[in-house]
Design a protein around this motif. Structure first.
Motif, PDB file in Angstrom:
ATOM      1  N   ASN A  38       0.742  -1.229  -0.058  1.00  0.00           N
ATOM      2  CA  ASN A  38      -0.008  -0.150   0.071  1.00  0.00           C
ATOM      3  C   ASN A  38       0.906   1.312   0.102  1.00  0.00           C
ATOM      4  OD1 ASN A  38      -2.819  -0.435  -0.158  1.00  0.00           O
ATOM      5  ND2 ASN A  38      -3.005  -0.973   1.962  1.00  0.00           N
ATOM      6  N   ASP A  92      -0.284   5.742   0.157  1.00  0.00           N
ATOM      7  CA  ASP A  92      -1.316   6.436   0.981  1.00  0.00           C
ATOM      8  C   ASP A  92      -2.207   7.371   0.484  1.00  0.00           C
ATOM      9  OD1 ASP A  92       0.638   8.164   0.595  1.00  0.00           O
ATOM     10  OD2 ASP A  92       1.579   8.420   2.278  1.00  0.00           O
ATOM     11  N   GLU A 129      -5.714   8.261  -1.312  1.00  0.00           N
ATOM     12  CA  GLU A 129      -7.181   7.377  -1.502  1.00  0.00           C
ATOM     13  C   GLU A 129      -7.593   7.409  -3.157  1.00  0.00           C
ATOM     14  OE1 GLU A 129      -9.156   7.167   0.568  1.00  0.00           O
ATOM     15  OE2 GLU A 129      -7.749   7.915   2.328  1.00  0.00           O
ATOM     16  N   ASN A 151      -4.271   3.415  -1.003  1.00  0.00           N
ATOM     17  CA  ASN A 151      -3.990   2.550   0.272  1.00  0.00           C
ATOM     18  C   ASN A 151      -5.214   1.404   0.034  1.00  0.00           C
ATOM     19  OD1 ASN A 151      -6.736   4.101   0.272  1.00  0.00           O
ATOM     20  ND2 ASN A 151      -5.892   5.093   1.866  1.00  0.00           N
TER      21      ASN A 151
END
Lengths: 471, 460
Positions: free
Chosen positions: A360, A362, A364, A433
């Motif tokens: 992942n 960070d 959106e 993420n």
């Protein structure tokens, strides 16, 4: 049906004698790989369950290494005589003269259970498996009147393996896999379009107790129906956003293969001599992990008896290590990484991926799309291939949309994307993420196919070439 | 691998043995059952050389049986990778159990002898059978040396020799009974060419019924050329253009076209050519034939995957769609006769349908003459990703490619990392020239140079 560990079916003394026979002509390493694999598959097409198939493959591959030469022979005859004959054939193939006569002492058997099976496929009536096919057919056809054809496939396999070698390794594993796939054809004014979905895990029939194949069929059908209004894909370089869980194949091709040590040591990888260097955007951490429970590429041991493990290949953009099998690790005087795999007992092992994924970031996922003025959103990738020496790779987009003014708009027709591995890795400029694993895959290399998994969060590549026809 | 010659007086004992096994399985049919047994055995050698030494030597033997049972319109199949007597009984029992589970299909059934005579093929070479191992090793070593000597920028990734000896037998309760054997050998080399930081790859190969038919010099030279010709290649700009396909690329294109002529796909509504028989689907210069009886074809064979005689079928004639290919099953559903195009992918499962040995009726021009007529275009020497970027149902065609730009009738700079795209429907119509440079490649289609206009090239 219950299954038993293969180590209980073969006497360690017998195995030691086979290994000795392998080294009888002076080789420094011998290995016996025994496999017993049972498979069941059923296929539906055109509204009918066309056939139910079951099969069994059982045999042993004997590998003998003398200096830089590997000799290999295999046999379906698992008696001591059959095994020793194969070992002698392998030894003759690798013969080098001279060498030691050290007797092999096998360690006590090791198992490294990674996958837990709740419902063995053999304990479920085949009629239940066939019923899944009919359910998928009904569900897909119920989606829209434009659906003209549905095919579906069910497959399970139980693969028991045993590996013993002259370094004293004795290990076994049982790999149970379950798979379901649906493909759908829809017909519209602009011609036919297809949709495809699959799910596969290294578990038993519980896959179908925990997941509804009807949902899978509906998703495949919707994909085909959506594409009926697809316009020609654009042509040329532009930003590409790849949805989470659908683009792991990008990394499989863009760098995974190039990090396989057998290709690296022959200078056939763009990533040779680059450990410690920045080879990707600092956003990228790439892992190959055979221990991911129940994932399609999960294994307890690899096909050389080495325990599966989690290997970080790229950390914050910096190349940390390659993937290794026995032979390449031995030549480099380092440890194996649990990546020595083979299609079956009839094949030589080589360096292969297991579950390969990007961790992942960070961002959106919605912001990634919003921040893209104009480009392509890929919701589903198909297969791909790479030339590891140049890094040039392609992969197909089977469901994709235009991004216009930061919004996902029209569906576009199928096509390939093309890029160069190191360039594309450097061009990843946003990482989401929302990590997810993707569809089960079969990775082909040198004519051998092995099950592999992949995964990634939603991400953006700032420039990739889309192989469409629209200006 | 394709099938082999019909069992005759000259059938070797080893094939008779397989035939006996197949016969014994079929003899166990119960009333109301149709049974097909397929039995095979193979030996393979694979020798890989790296830097003058043997990297690996694989000596492989395999055998297996596949059984298909049809009862009351339901089909079950089973297979095993062994010919042990106990396994044979298990396979038969499993197939019988599986046949209880399928759907009733009124068209299900095995092939029946159709009286079409077998065109004999020479599929077995005795010289290969006795060819010494040391010389097989020497061939791979020599090929590595030839590729290295061809150009100082070339490295060899590996050079290989491989051969295969396969035997098989069929029997069915409907009276098909055939079998035979086939062998062949293959030498190949993978190359890398370096120039500064840049590396490009190439390959070369040669095939034969026995190594005496190899042209190692050509294989080594081509491997070096394929790798070096792309050094310094650039990514071209995107535009509509004319492409000249190398024979090796054309053969891959024809294989995809062939897959749309599959009668089973047509019946199931999955071919873009369904309901188009008799229509013009291609440029009038296109005549596409599937002819496994042409002994020049690499996949020439005398029998199809159901044991029926392989035969010549004209699929497209002067641009007009004439015929789809069929197995006995798809033919029964379509109300026609098998065209001898059943295919078999291993031991398990029912046979499928496919073209066996495609060829395009050639023109007369050399590749150079074809290029001379192209003012602005690109010679496509390699494609990548046909499996991921081509959809034979929708017709979308998109593939990664590399090759040479063509300007004013002559080849210019090398280009790579671009795609070419169109649709299969349009590409057939857009063929503007067909070369005479037929190459019988080791694929299910032969190659020749092909010129197609109005293709989209996507690059920078």
């Amino acid at each position: 049906m219950t299954t038993v560990d293969l180590t209980s079916e073969f006497d360690p003394d017998t195995l030691a004698r086979v290994l000795d026979a392998g080294r009888s002509m002076g080789a420094d390493f011998s290995e016996v790989f025994i496999e017993d694999k049972r498979s069941v598959s059923a296929g539906l097409d055109d509204g009918k369950v066309e056939q139910v198939t079951s099969g069994r493959n059982r045999g042993a591959g004997i590998r003998v290494v003398a200096g830089d030469t590997t000799g290999f022979a295999h046999t379906a005859d698992l008696t001591e005589r059959g095994l020793i004959e194969a070992a002698q054939a392998a030894a003759a193939a690798a013969r080098s003269g001279g060498g030691g006569t050290k007797k092999v002492a096998l360690n006590s058997p090791r198992r490294h259970p990674v996958n837990v099976v709740r419902v063995l496929p053999g304990s479920v009536p085949k009629a239940d498996k066939v019923a899944l096919l009919m359910r998928a057919d009904d569900a897909a056809r119920g989606v829209h009147g434009s659906i003209v054809q549905v095919s579906a496939g069910y497959a399970d396999s139980v693969r028991r393996i045993l590996v013993a070698n002259s370094d004293g390794v004795l290990a076994s594993d049982e790999q149970v896999r379950s798979l379901f796939r649906v493909s759908v054809v829809a017909d519209g004014d602009l011609g036919m379009q297809t949709g495809y979905e699959s799910m596969g895990h290294t578990i038993g029939y519980e896959l179908f107790e925990d997941n509804d194949v009807g949902d899978l069929a509906v998703a495949a059908a919707r994909q085909a129906v959506t594409k009926l209004r697809a316009r020609p894909a654009p042509s040329g370089a532009m930003p590409v956003v790849i949805k989470c869980g659908s683009g792991g194949v990008l990394f499989h091709e863009a760098c995974g293969h190039g990090l396989e040590a057998d290709l690296v040591v022959k200078g056939a990888s763009v990533y040779r001599n680059r450990v410690g260097e920045l080879v990707a955007s600092p956003l990228v951490t790439l892992v190959d992990d055979g221990t991911m429970t129940a994932e399609w590429g999960a294994i307890g041991i690899d096909d050389e008896g080495h325990e599966s493990q989690r290997n970080v290949l790229i950390k914050d953009g910096v190349l940390t290590d390659y993937m290794w099998d026995y032979l390449r690790a031995r030549n480099d005087k380092r440890a194996q990484s649990g990546n020595g795999r083979r299609q079956s007992y009839a094949d030589l092992p080589m360096v292969r991926m297991t579950n390969t994924f990007v961790m992942n970031g960070d961002s959106e996922p919605d912001d990634i799309v919003k921040n893209t003025e104009h480009g392509v959103y890929v919701a589903k990738l198909g297969g791909g291939s790479v030339d590891t020496a140049t890094g040039d790779f392609v992969f197909g987009m089977t469901e994709a949309y235009l991004i216009e003014n930061g919004q996902i708009t029209e569906p576009i027709r199928e096509g390939n994307l093309i890029g160069n591995g190191p360039q594309v890795l450097a061009d990843i400029d946003m990482l989401g993420n929302d990590f997810a694993m993707g569809n089960p895959g079969t990775c082909g290399k040198d004519g051998q196919g092995v099950p592999v998994g992949d995964g990634q969060p939603t991400l953006r590549v700032k420039s990739l070439t889309i192989g469409g026809t629209a200006a | 691998m394709s099938t082999a010659s019909k069992a005759t007086e000259s059938t070797p004992d080893s094939v008779r043995q397989l035939q006996d096994i197949a016969d014994r399985i079929v003899a166990q049919a119960r009333p109301g059952e149709q049974i097909e047994a397929y039995v095979s055995r193979a030996r393979e050698t694979d020798i890989r050389i790296y830097e003058g030494e043997i990297e690996h030597f694989v000596s492989a033997q395999s055998e297996g049986v596949g059984v298909r049972i049809i009862r009351n319109g339901r089909t079950g199949t089973s297979y095993a990778g062994t010919l042990d007597v106990s396994a044979l009984a298990e396979v038969l029992a499993e197939a019988r159990e599986n046949a209880e589970l399928g759907s009733v299909d009124e068209w299900a059934g095995l092939a029946e002898p159709d009286g079409v005579p077998v065109v004999p093929q020479e599929l077995w070479n005795e010289q290969l059978e006795h060819f010494p191992t040391e010389e097989k090793i020497a061939i791979a070593k020599r090929l590595e040396k030839i590729a290295l000597a061809a150009d100082s920028r070339v490295r060899v990734e590996d050079a290989s020799y491989s051969d295969v000896f396969a035997e098989e037998a069929f029997a069915t309760t409907t009276g098909v009974r055939s079998g035979g054997r086939e062998n062949g050998c293959y030498a190949s080399v993978g190359t890398l060419a370096d120039d500064g930081d840049e590396t490009q790859t190439g390959f070369g190969f040669s095939v034969g019924k026995w190594p005496g038919e190899f042209d190692l010099d050509k294989a080594g030279r081509e491997a070096a050329e394929r790798a070096t010709r792309l050094l310094g290649a650039v990514k071209p700009p995107s535009k509509r253009t004319t492409v000249v396909l190398d024979p090796y690329v054309t053969a891959q294109f024809l294989s995809i076209i062939g897959s749309t002529m599959n009668g089973e796909s047509v019946i199931k509504g999955r071919s873009l050519f369904k309901e188009r028989l008799g229509e013009t689907v291609a440029s009038s210069m296109v005549t596409l034939i599937d002819d496994p009886t042409d002994s020049r074809a690499y996949t020439a064979t005398d029998l199809d995957g159901e044991g029926l005689a392989a035969r010549r079928n004209v699929l497209i004639e002067h641009g007009e769609l004439k015929k789809f290919v069929h197995s006995s099953y798809s033919a029964r559903r379509a109300g026609t006769k098998s065209t001898g195009n059943a295919t078999r992918g291993g031991l398990g499962g029912s046979p499928g349908v496919g073209c066996l040995a495609l060829q395009l009726v050639p023109g007369t021009a050399t590749q150079q003459q074809l290029i001379a007529d192209v003012e602005d275009g690109v010679l496509i020497q390699m494609v990548q990703g046909l499996h991921s970027g081509v959809n034979p149902i929708s017709g979308d065609f998109s593939t990664g490619a590399s090759g040479l730009m063509i300007r004013n009738g002559a080849t210019a700079e090398p280009v790579r990392e671009f795609t070419i795209a169109s649709t299969l429907q349009r590409m057939l119509q857009d063929i503007i020239a067909i070369g005479g440079d037929v190459d019988w490649l080791p694929m299910r289609a032969s190659g020749l140079s092909l010129v197609i206009r109005d293709v989209t090239m996507s690059g920078a």
